[in-house]
Design an enzyme around this catalytic site. Sequence first.
Site, short mmCIF file in Angstrom:
data_model
loop_
_atom_site.label_atom_id
_atom_site.label_comp_id
_atom_site.label_asym_id
_atom_site.label_seq_id
_atom_site.Cartn_x
_atom_site.Cartn_y
_atom_site.Cartn_z
NE ARG A 139 56.64 29.29 16.27
CZ ARG A 139 55.51 28.62 16.30
NH1 ARG A 139 55.50 27.36 16.71
NH2 ARG A 139 54.38 29.18 15.94
CD GLU B 49 49.16 32.33 14.00
OE1 GLU B 49 49.23 32.99 15.06
OE2 GLU B 49 50.18 32.00 13.34
#
Length: 430
Positions: free
Chosen positions: A271, A63
Amino acid sequence: MLRSLYTALLYVFAPMALAGTALRGLRDPAYRDRLSERLGFTNAVAPASAQRRIWIHAVSVGEVQAAAPLVRALLKKYPQHSFLVTTATPTGAQRVRALFGDSVAAHAYLPYDLPGAVRRFLNRVRPSLAIVMEREIWPNLFGECKHRRIPLLLASARISERSAARHRNFAALFSEALSGNVIVAAQTAHDADRYRAIGARHALVTGNVKFDIETPLAAREAGEQLRLTQLANRPVWVAGSTHDGEEQQVLAAHRLVMAQRPDALLVLVPRHPNRFDAVRSWLKAEQINFAARSRNDSVTVETSVLLVDTLGELMTFYAAADIAFVGGSLIATVGGHNLLEPAVLERPVLVGPHNFNAPDIAQLMLDRGAARQVTSAEQLAAVILELYTNPSTRAEMGAKASAIVAENRGALNRVMDLIEPLLQAPSQIT
């Protein structure tokens, strides 16, 4: 009534969440930092001057990355304002610092959605406008913003049909949260309809600001230099933003690729930083000849995997590679990561079948031939080998991917057009 029950449950579970965060700090010290902010005791106090503050919330790394074009546009247009960015994770906080440095004056962790924590937070940060990226809905926080007449914009908002169905089971709670001072700037017409179905009064379609991703010239140049100095004359593919359970499939695919192309190099980019040590240990156990980016290991002709165990370099390695596989998509629980990052760099994109985080982008790229879907290690290896032997197909897919990004830009300007009147007359939303 429903909000009171929701709050009561939060009071039960918040101590457990705080304890869990503290325990996680035993493995990752970043989680121990600033624990008091989870209860609203933030040091990101608004300036004493009359300077107005814009607050942007982006829950984690993805985000924050998606918010980057919007934050930069706001910094440019409103230099007289102060800016606060909140995240929920330390990796998100690290990405804020990496992307914006000192241009964003403050970072804080978003508090738990407890009434007291929310009030303490807002008393300290005193925003003139709240912007929440993508899909966070916190009833007590939103309710307190409404009470204080702080306009709240859900930017690039998205919600899956599955999530919308769950929210509809608590329609009164979310209808109250999304009423009044909240504007939903949805990615698609489907997203806008779903938000309306759970109670949003002001929902419109602005598009996805992810398409306004900046062409990363520095990353492109760094990638080209890396290719010349360390990766020249080798077929290179990146597996970006991978997860546990997926890396095993990626490595199995790479072994199949190396059976036909022994000089192939896999660039593996997990990640989450808190998994870097585990991935290094796993590669050793698998007896893989690998280089670790964090140790500045040289990539030699014997190196078969380059482990990127650093933050903020994924775009550089997309730029250095021939083919990009975007992770989080071969396992069912994650929902895929950002396909537009390799697309803007004109790279052919490979992706697994699980892309519910951004299904419209994934489907668009698949339909247009900019991406190929794979469901197993065997399929992944087969497509990589096919693309290695067809440079013209790689170039065609990369060009289509870049064109999709270019054609869908514009959401950023539409969101910025919504922000101007909110800053000028925030009390007029009804």
